[in-house]
Design a protein around this motif. Structure first.
Motif, short mmCIF file in Angstrom:
data_model
loop_
_atom_site.label_atom_id
_atom_site.label_comp_id
_atom_site.label_asym_id
_atom_site.label_seq_id
_atom_site.Cartn_x
_atom_site.Cartn_y
_atom_site.Cartn_z
N LEU A 1 -8.37 -82.93 -71.32
CA LEU A 1 -7.64 -83.08 -72.58
C LEU A 1 -6.65 -84.23 -72.50
CD1 LEU A 1 -6.93 -82.00 -75.39
CD2 LEU A 1 -5.31 -80.44 -74.29
N ALA A 2 -5.96 -84.38 -71.36
CA ALA A 2 -4.99 -85.46 -71.20
C ALA A 2 -5.66 -86.83 -71.28
CB ALA A 2 -4.25 -85.30 -69.87
N PHE A 3 -6.81 -86.97 -70.65
CA PHE A 3 -7.52 -88.25 -70.69
C PHE A 3 -8.02 -88.58 -72.09
CE2 PHE A 3 -7.95 -88.07 -65.99
CZ PHE A 3 -7.61 -89.38 -65.71
N LEU A 4 -8.55 -87.59 -72.80
CA LEU A 4 -9.05 -87.84 -74.15
C LEU A 4 -7.92 -88.22 -75.11
CD1 LEU A 4 -11.74 -85.02 -74.49
CD2 LEU A 4 -12.10 -87.45 -74.06
N VAL A 5 -6.79 -87.51 -75.00
CA VAL A 5 -5.64 -87.86 -75.83
C VAL A 5 -5.13 -89.26 -75.50
CG1 VAL A 5 -3.25 -87.26 -76.36
CG2 VAL A 5 -4.97 -85.45 -76.19
N ALA A 6 -5.10 -89.59 -74.20
CA ALA A 6 -4.64 -90.93 -73.80
C ALA A 6 -5.58 -92.01 -74.34
CB ALA A 6 -4.56 -91.01 -72.28
N GLY A 7 -6.90 -91.72 -74.34
CA GLY A 7 -7.84 -92.70 -74.88
C GLY A 7 -7.62 -92.96 -76.35
N VAL A 8 -7.41 -91.90 -77.12
CA VAL A 8 -7.15 -92.06 -78.56
C VAL A 8 -5.83 -92.79 -78.79
CG1 VAL A 8 -6.71 -90.81 -80.70
CG2 VAL A 8 -8.50 -90.02 -79.15
N MET A 9 -4.80 -92.43 -78.01
CA MET A 9 -3.49 -93.05 -78.18
C MET A 9 -3.54 -94.53 -77.80
SD MET A 9 -0.79 -91.84 -79.44
CE MET A 9 0.85 -92.47 -79.80
N THR A 10 -4.37 -94.88 -76.81
CA THR A 10 -4.50 -96.29 -76.44
C THR A 10 -5.04 -97.12 -77.60
OG1 THR A 10 -4.91 -95.68 -74.13
CG2 THR A 10 -5.58 -97.89 -74.81
N ALA B 1 -2.69 -85.29 -66.51
CA ALA B 1 -3.89 -85.73 -65.79
C ALA B 1 -3.70 -85.64 -64.28
CB ALA B 1 -4.25 -87.16 -66.19
N LEU B 2 -2.54 -86.08 -63.79
CA LEU B 2 -2.29 -86.04 -62.35
C LEU B 2 -2.23 -84.61 -61.83
CD1 LEU B 2 0.39 -88.85 -61.90
CD2 LEU B 2 -1.94 -88.85 -61.03
N LEU B 3 -1.44 -83.77 -62.49
CA LEU B 3 -1.32 -82.38 -62.02
C LEU B 3 -2.64 -81.63 -62.20
CD1 LEU B 3 2.24 -81.39 -63.33
CD2 LEU B 3 1.56 -82.18 -61.04
N GLY B 4 -3.32 -81.87 -63.33
CA GLY B 4 -4.59 -81.19 -63.56
C GLY B 4 -5.64 -81.57 -62.54
N PRO C 1 -6.18 -92.61 -59.61
CA PRO C 1 -5.35 -93.81 -59.81
C PRO C 1 -5.29 -94.25 -61.27
CG PRO C 1 -6.88 -94.10 -57.98
CD PRO C 1 -7.33 -92.90 -58.72
N TRP C 2 -6.40 -94.05 -62.02
CA TRP C 2 -6.44 -94.50 -63.40
C TRP C 2 -5.55 -93.66 -64.30
CZ3 TRP C 2 -8.36 -99.04 -64.63
CH2 TRP C 2 -9.31 -99.62 -63.79
N ALA C 3 -5.25 -92.43 -63.87
CA ALA C 3 -4.36 -91.59 -64.68
C ALA C 3 -3.00 -92.25 -64.86
CB ALA C 3 -4.21 -90.21 -64.03
N LEU C 4 -2.49 -92.86 -63.81
CA LEU C 4 -1.21 -93.56 -63.89
C LEU C 4 -1.33 -94.84 -64.72
CD1 LEU C 4 0.25 -93.21 -60.28
CD2 LEU C 4 1.16 -92.22 -62.38
N VAL C 5 -2.42 -95.59 -64.50
CA VAL C 5 -2.60 -96.87 -65.21
C VAL C 5 -2.66 -96.65 -66.72
CG1 VAL C 5 -4.16 -98.81 -65.55
CG2 VAL C 5 -3.74 -97.95 -63.24
N VAL C 6 -3.46 -95.67 -67.15
CA VAL C 6 -3.60 -95.41 -68.58
C VAL C 6 -2.30 -94.91 -69.18
CG1 VAL C 6 -4.80 -93.98 -70.27
CG2 VAL C 6 -6.08 -94.97 -68.36
N ALA C 7 -1.61 -94.01 -68.49
CA ALA C 7 -0.35 -93.48 -69.01
C ALA C 7 0.70 -94.57 -69.15
CB ALA C 7 0.15 -92.36 -68.10
#
Length: 336
Positions: free
Chosen positions: A35-44, A142-145, A103-109
């Motif tokens: 869910l965190a990655f999908l929300v981050a993709g839309v927000m990007t 994303a990191l904790l999950g 690593p990408w979780a930090l980059v995207v956030a």
């Protein structure tokens, strides 16, 4: 003479009895990360959309953020579906997806929050605040999950619950099991797809970019990545699975060690593919026109992605409880 594999049953020792709690924690963590990655993709997409026809200077990182977020989220959802169907491949896939995506979780956030704050003159204060909070929330989630999923699904108690159901299936108990045999095919397919797709992107780069981007030093760097982080680890993976088919546990460990390099090496080549596609959009003075460059870059990048998926599928076969039972049984016979 082909060794006879004796069934390996969990639960003989109360300390090793299966339990669903670690699996539940892992599934929950993977769902939160997806869910965190999908929300981050839309927000990007929302943050980088300024309404102009010109591509922003940070268009490459935006495309990478969207691609990484959406693909990672969908892969995690697919792996969760496999777990719900009682397939151990989903558990192993989540662990290795976490290795590649952590690593990408930090980059995207950072991109979501940093881009909104950097372009705060173009957005309202409320939107900037919302973007920063969303970026931080997606990064932490994303990191904790991923960490919770990787730990819970990777430790023995997390594997054991699914293993009892997988091993309960009535299958022949002699010779290498189907998941291990399938792993060899998938490692072979990964080597062909990953090396071919990476080499095709290397050939495309000088024709798709300006002269400075396709310079000799840059091409040497990309070639080193292809050889050292893709081709050589792929060779170790094929060698490792051949040893595993002979009942040697060390072979599975060799293939897993090579997988760490393969996952990151193919991800780097995916970045090259996105770079070539963006060059086809931005630059006009290239050898190949944009309408030719973009489809080729997308095609070769998809081939690299398929190579990555095939290697992860092969690793799932090595982690399957039937493979573990086979390696344990043959290893015990060698000791005797």
């Amino acid at each position: 003479m082909t060794p006879v594999v004796q069934p390996y049953r969990y639960g003989a020792d109360p300390r090793t009895s299966p339990g669903g709690v670690p699996l539940g924690i892992g599934v929950t963590g993977a769902a939160v990360a997806a869910l965190a990655f999908l929300v981050a993709g839309v927000m990007t997409i929302v943050v980088h959309r300024d309404g102009s026809e010109q591509l922003p200077d940070d268009a490459l990182i935006a495309v990478l953020g969207v691609l990484t977020s959406v693909v990672t989220g969908l892969l995690l959802i697919f792996a969760l579906g496999l777990i719900l169907l009682g397939q151990d491949a989903g558990r192993c896939a989540i662990v290795w997806i976490g290795v590649g995506a952590l690593p990408w979780a930090l980059v995207v956030a950072i991109d979501v929050g940093g881009s909104a704050y950097g372009d705060r003159d173009l957005h309202s204060d409320g939107f900037v605040t919302l973007s920063v909070i969303t970026g931080i929330g997606c990064g932490v989630g994303a990191l904790l999950g991923l960490a919770a999923a990787m730990i819970s699904l990777g430790i023995p108690p997390g594997r054991r619950w699914l293993a009892t159901r997988v091993l309960a299936r009535h299958e022949p108990a002699w010779g290498p099991p189907a998941p291990l045999v399938g792993a060899r095919r998938r490692f072979t397919a990964s080597a062909v797809l990953g090396i071919t797709g990476g080499a095709a992107l290397l050939v495309l780069t000088p024709f798709a970019t300006e002269s400075s981007d396709g310079s000799v030093p840059a091409m040497i760097t990309w070639t080193i990545v292809l050889v050292l982080f893709v081709a050589v680890p792929q060779a170790f993976g094929l060698w490792g699975v051949r040893l595993a088919l002979r009942g040697r546990r060390s072979g599975a460990n060799v293939a897993r060690a090579g997988g760490v390099f393969v996952v990151y090496g193919l991800e780097i080549l995916m970045v090259l593919g996105v770079f070539d596609a963006m060059a086809g959009i931005q630059y006009d003075d290239t050898v190949l026109p944009g309408p030719v460059t973009i489809p080729l870059a997308v095609l070769f990048t998809c081939v690299v992605v398929l190579g990555l998926v095939q290697y992860v599928a092969g690793l799932a076969g090595l982690a399957d409880p039937r493979t573990e039972r086979f390696l344990q049984s043959v290893g015990a016979q060698r000791v005797r």
